[in-house]
Write an enzyme that holds these catalytic residues in place. Structure first.
Site, PDB file in Angstrom:
ATOM      1  N   ASP A 171       0.722  -1.229  -0.072  1.00 33.72           N
ATOM      2  CA  ASP A 171       0.060   0.142   0.077  1.00 33.72           C
ATOM      3  C   ASP A 171       1.126   1.238   0.117  1.00 33.72           C
ATOM      4  OD1 ASP A 171      -2.206   1.557   0.118  1.00 33.72           O
ATOM      5  OD2 ASP A 171      -2.798   0.972   2.251  1.00 33.72           O
ATOM      6  N   GLU A 208      -2.423   0.373  -4.362  1.00 32.51           N
ATOM      7  CA  GLU A 208      -2.260  -0.937  -3.385  1.00 32.51           C
ATOM      8  C   GLU A 208      -2.676  -2.090  -4.327  1.00 32.51           C
ATOM      9  OE1 GLU A 208      -5.125  -1.631  -0.585  1.00 32.51           O
ATOM     10  OE2 GLU A 208      -6.742   0.168  -1.451  1.00 32.51           O
TER      11      GLU A 208
END
Length: 361
Positions: A8, A103
Site C-alpha cells: 500500500d 495498492e
C-alpha cells in the site's frame, strides 16, 4: 500455505505531489479542488495531523487547516507512477492483483528462490520503490489476503508487518471487529448489539448463529474470525460494473433528481456501448446532503437492451428510497453491474467502477 504480500503506497497522491514539487515537502498538502462541492482525494501525513482525511468535504479540510496547500488532482500522472510501481512488483511475481492505483496483492508463494522468504521480497520491493521512485510504501505479509491487508496498515507509513502462521491468533484476536473487511458501521452496530466488539468475541459465536443473523455473510464473518480466507490472488481482474456519477452545485430535493439520473444513465450506457459491454443489474446511488450514501438496485429477468429501458429502471429505483421531508441530495450515480462482454456472454470477474473514494493510504 500461501505467502501473500499486500503493498500500500503511503499517502500516494499527496506523496507524488510532494516528490515532484520540493516546495510542498514538509507542508500539509491536500489533493482536492477547492470549492463547496469538492471532497478530499488525499492528504499528506502533515495534513492528517489536523484531522484531514480522504473523502472529507474540502471546505471542512480548509477549516481544519487554513494553511493547507490545496493541489488539484492529476490522475494521469498518478496512473503513470502506479504503472512504475507495478513494474517493480512484476520483477518478483506474475501473480499481482491491483486493487487501485496505490495498492495491490502479490502472491509470492512460488517465487522465493532469489530472496528466500516473503518478508525479504516485501523488503526488497519497498527498497526499490524508495530508491527508484523516491516514494514510500507499507507492506503486510501473511498467509492470506485479508490478513496481509490488515497488516499493511499496522506500521504505516513506510512500515512492514509480518504475520506468520503461528502468530495469526495473537495478531487477529485482539483486533476490533471493525478491522475485518466488510464490517462497516451497520454490521458493527449489529454485532455490538450481540455483545461483540472484538474478533475474539466474534470467534465465540457459532457459525449457525451468525448465518441466522447475517445470512451467507455470517459464514464469511465466522471464517474471518478464524483467520480463514481462501480467496486467491487473481491477476485477471476485469471490470464487473460501469457507472457515472455527478456532484451537484447545490443540494437537490428528490423530485428534481430524474433529469440528472437520466443524464448519468446516458453516460453509463454510452460507456458500456463503446466497450461492447452489457450489464444485468441497474444500480442507483445517492448521497444525501449529510454525506450518507444510499444505493438501490434491480435485476430484471432480461438485461436492459435499450437506453430508454435502462433509464426507466434507474429512475424507477427512486421510488424504493425513503425521502424524509426536507431531505436533499448532493450526488447521484447510475451504474450497470454484472457486466459482461456483449459478444462472448462470459462474465467479467471483479471490480467496481463507481468513482474511487480517493487515496486512503
Amino acid at each position: 500455505m500461501r505467502k501473500i504480500i499486500h503493498v500500500d503506497m503511503d499517502a500516494f497522491y499527496a506523496s507524488v505531489e510532494q516528490r515532484d514539487d520540493p516546495a510542498l515537502r514538509g507542508r500539509p498538502v491536500v489533493v482536492a479542488w477547492k470549492g463547496a462541492r469538492s471532497v478530499v482525494c488525499a492528504a499528506s501525513y502533515e495534513a492528517r495531523t489536523f484531522g484531514i482525511r480522504s473523502a472529507m468535504p474540502a471546505v471542512r479540510a480548509e477549516r481544519l487547516c487554513p494553511e493547507a496547500v490545496f493541489v488539484p488532482p492529476d490522475f494521469t500522472r498518478y496512473r503513470a507512477v502506479s504503472q512504475q510501481v507495478r513494474e517493480i512488483f512484476a520483477r518478483h511475481t506474475p501473480l499481482i492483483e491491483p486493487l487501485s492505483l496505490d495498492e495491490a496483492y502479490l502472491d509470492v508463494t512460488d517465487h522465493l528462490a532469489a530472496l528466500g522468504s516473503a518478508t525479504a521480497v516485501a523488503e526488497c520491493i519497498r527498497a526499490q520503490i524508495r530508491d527508484e521512485l523516491n516514494l514510500t510504501a507499507s507492506a503486510g505479509v501473511a498467509p492470506n489476503k485479508f490478513l496481509a491487508k490488515i497488516a499493511s496498515d499496522v506500521n504505516k507509513p513506510d512500515g512492514l508487518c509480518v504475520v506468520k502462521p503461528r502468530d495469526v491468533d495473537c495478531f487477529l484476536l485482539p483486533l476490533p471487529v471493525a478491522r475485518l473487511p466488510g464490517v462497516g458501521k451497520v454490521t458493527g452496530d449489529k454485532l455490538a448489539a450481540l455483545g461483540v466488539t472484538s474478533v475474539a468475541e466474534l470467534r465465540g459465536l457459532e457459525r449457525a448463529a451468525l448465518e441466522a443473523r447475517f445470512g451467507r455473510w455470517g459464514g464469511r464473518l465466522h471464517d474471518l474470525a478464524l483467520g480463514i480466507d481462501d480467496h486467491p490472488v487473481r491477476n485477471d481482474r476485469q471490470r464487473r460494473s460501469i457507472s457515472a456519477e455527478d456532484t451537484f452545485a447545490d443540494d437537490l430535493p428528490a423530485d428534481a433528481l430524474a433529469p440528472h439520473i437520466r443524464r448519468m444513465a446516458d453516460k453509463t450506457w454510452a460507456a458500456a456501448a463503446k466497450r461492447d459491454l452489457r450489464g444485468r443489474t441497474v444500480v442507483l446511488k445517492l448521497k444525501t446532503a449529510d454525506f450518507r450514501i444510499i444505493s438501490r438496485h434491480v435485476t430484471p429477468p432480461q438485461p436492459p437492451i435499450s437506453f430508454e429501458q435502462f433509464t426507466a429502471l434507474a429512475i424507477g429505483l427512486l421510488s424504493r428510497v425513503e425521502h424524509p421531508p426536507g431531505q436533499r441530495y448532493r450526488l447521484v450515480g447510475v451504474g450497470l453491474d454484472g457486466v459482461e462482454s456483449g459478444d462472448s456472454g462470459v462474465a467479467s470477474s471483479q471490480a467496481d467502477l463507481f468513482l474511487a473514494g480517493g487515496d486512503r493510504s
